[in-house]
Motif scaffolding. Structure first.
Motif, PDB file in Angstrom:
ATOM      1  N   ASP A   1      -2.207   6.782  13.178  1.00 54.36           N
ATOM      2  CA  ASP A   1      -1.553   6.777  11.990  1.00 54.36           C
ATOM      3  C   ASP A   1      -0.411   5.821  11.497  1.00 54.36           C
ATOM      4  O   ASP A   1       0.828   6.321  11.180  1.00 54.36           O
ATOM      5  CB  ASP A   1      -1.066   8.301  11.615  1.00 54.36           C
TER       6      ASP A   1
ATOM      7  N   TYR B   1      -6.237   7.875  14.043  1.00 53.16           N
ATOM      8  CA  TYR B   1      -5.511   8.762  14.614  1.00 53.16           C
ATOM      9  C   TYR B   1      -4.010   8.401  14.901  1.00 53.16           C
ATOM     10  O   TYR B   1      -2.938   9.508  14.740  1.00 53.16           O
ATOM     11  CB  TYR B   1      -5.908   9.569  15.864  1.00 53.16           C
TER      12      TYR B   1
ATOM     13  N   PHE C   1      -0.767  12.231   9.293  1.00 54.90           N
ATOM     14  CA  PHE C   1      -1.932  12.117   8.784  1.00 54.90           C
ATOM     15  C   PHE C   1      -2.305  13.008   7.622  1.00 54.90           C
ATOM     16  O   PHE C   1      -3.182  12.637   6.559  1.00 54.90           O
ATOM     17  CB  PHE C   1      -2.827  12.327  10.083  1.00 54.90           C
TER      18      PHE C   1
END
Length: 420
Positions: A347, A345, A287
């Motif tokens: 990713d 989140y 991320f």
């Protein structure tokens, strides 16, 4: 006593010390982790999962021996001795072949474990918790017997079994991340923890693995942390207190916490204080890497480089042309999907950085920005928070420094602060 055993003894005695475990196959991220290891000298755990690296190549195209050789080359370039690194295999078991009959899946799992230990991986998470070939979910006892089977393979093929450390237990999100947004999380109960220990102890004894049992250093349990596509479940120490106290009744053991990504540094510190010694992190690393790449794209656009927008377009095209890494995970309107594909989140974009077209476009961008360096004022706009006068202009160093924001805070939470 090994370094890990010494640190575990300190953790159990109340010293808030732990070990981050960096789980990624992204070259830029690994180089950032290795650069940090070279600078600080901190013991560093680098892990590969059964889905990333296996005898079939995984999604990286690498076998365990290939991964080890690749990492060794990068470590040498970074000035890090391989003796300073702890290499781990995560979720080693039948998961990549769970659609196959159990006997066939387990045979492939044995080969997987064999190849990992022969290649020099020493931190081995044994995970045989998944149902295979349409069978019912296996019982705790059956899971333990399969894990003991895999442990026997590791003991038989490791160049030096005494150097192995084992992680057991399976109460974690599935390898690769959640397919749906979790709504609630249950902290592992003390009863389930005891059942995990007892069933594994019995299975190890049945296989005559008494020496290997002494090499088990940690148990995977659910402390109440996880993340979905748009939400994060923060650690609440009070909810995990019975579990954290229970581990002290088992000689020499600690916990391993998976999916700790995006927890606050304070929450990570609390995990370590509650004997969650190993902190696993993966998607947060990539991320941060994606943030850095997007920042470089912005710099390139400010400098008038047409190759900047090209990278965004190519990765968007490749995610649409080969949606297998995200389409079963994300739901919503086209607008919502466009946000999730890049910014969630979980990713899922991380699976596309090794794509040949994407990698070539990124290399072109890095090369362009290496030749045409950006003014500090432009860099500061895209990489906010860097100190004036200390701002790197190299795109590779900018990526490295940004990824190290994650690395640094994990070591800080684990009681090893590079900036006291």
């Amino acid at each position: 006593m090994s370094l890990v055993h010494d640190l575990i003894a300190r953790n159990r005695s109340g010293d808030p010390i732990g070990l981050p475990c960096f789980c990624t196959a992204n070259e830029h991220v690994l180089r950032a982790v290795l650069a940090y290891a070279a600078e600080t000298g901190f013991p560093t755990v680098i892990e590969a999962t059964c889905n990333q690296v296996n005898q079939d190549g995984g999604y990286t195209g690498m076998t365990p021996r290939c991964f080890m050789g690749w990492l060794s080359g990068m470590a040498k370039e970074a000035g890090v001795s391989m003796d300073k690194l702890i290499l781990g295999g995560d979720h080693l078991g039948p998961n990549p072949w769970k659609s196959e009959p159990v006997a066939q899946a387990m045979e492939k799992a044995r080969e997987l474990v064999k190849l990992y230990v022969e290649a020099g991986f020493t931190k081995i998470h044994l995970d045989a918790s998944m149902a295979c070939g349409g069978e019912p979910n296996p019982s705790f006892g059956e899971i333990a017997k399969r894990a003991a089977d895999l442990c026997a393979t590791a003991e038989a093929y490791a160049p030096d079994p005494d150097k192995l450390i084992y992680i057991i237990g399976t109460e974690v999100p599935v390898p690769g991340g959640e397919t749906e947004e979790p709504e609630t999380l249950d902290v592992t109960s003390v009863a389930r923890f005891h059942e995990t220990i007892q069933t594994h102890r019995d299975a190890w004894a049945e296989r005559g693995l008494d020496a290997a049992w002494q090499r088990i250093v940690s148990v995977v349990t659910q402390p109440g942390v996880d993340f979905g596509h748009t939400s994060v479940f923060p650690f609440v120490p009070d909810k995990a207190r019975p579990l954290s106290e229970a581990i002290l009744l088992e000689d020499g053991l600690t916990y391993e916490a998976h999916s700790t990504d995006y927890q606050s540094t304070a929450a990570l510190t609390d995990l370590v204080k509650n004997h969650f010694f190993f902190l696993k992190v993966g998607p947060e690393l990539t991320f941060r890497f994606r943030e850095a790449v997007w920042a470089l794209v912005s710099i390139g656009e400010q400098l008038g480089s047409g190759k900047s927008s090209r990278l965004r377009n190519i990765i968007n095209d490749r995610m649409n042309e080969a949606p297998n890494y995200w389409q079963d995970y994300y739901n919503g309107s086209d607008e919502e999907l466009n946000v999730l594909k890049i910014y969630s989140y979980s990713d899922r974009i991380r699976y596309y950085w090794a794509d040949a077209e994407v990698a070539e476009a990124l290399d072109d961008l890095i090369e362009t920005l290496s030749i045409k360096s950006a003014p500090e004022t432009v860099v500061s706009q895209s990489f906010m928070g860097l100190e004036f006068g200390e701002m790197p202009s190299s795109p590779s160093e900018l990526i490295e420094r940004h990824v190290q924001r994650c690395v640094d805070r994990y070591f800080e939470a684990a009681g090893q602060n590079a900036h006291p």
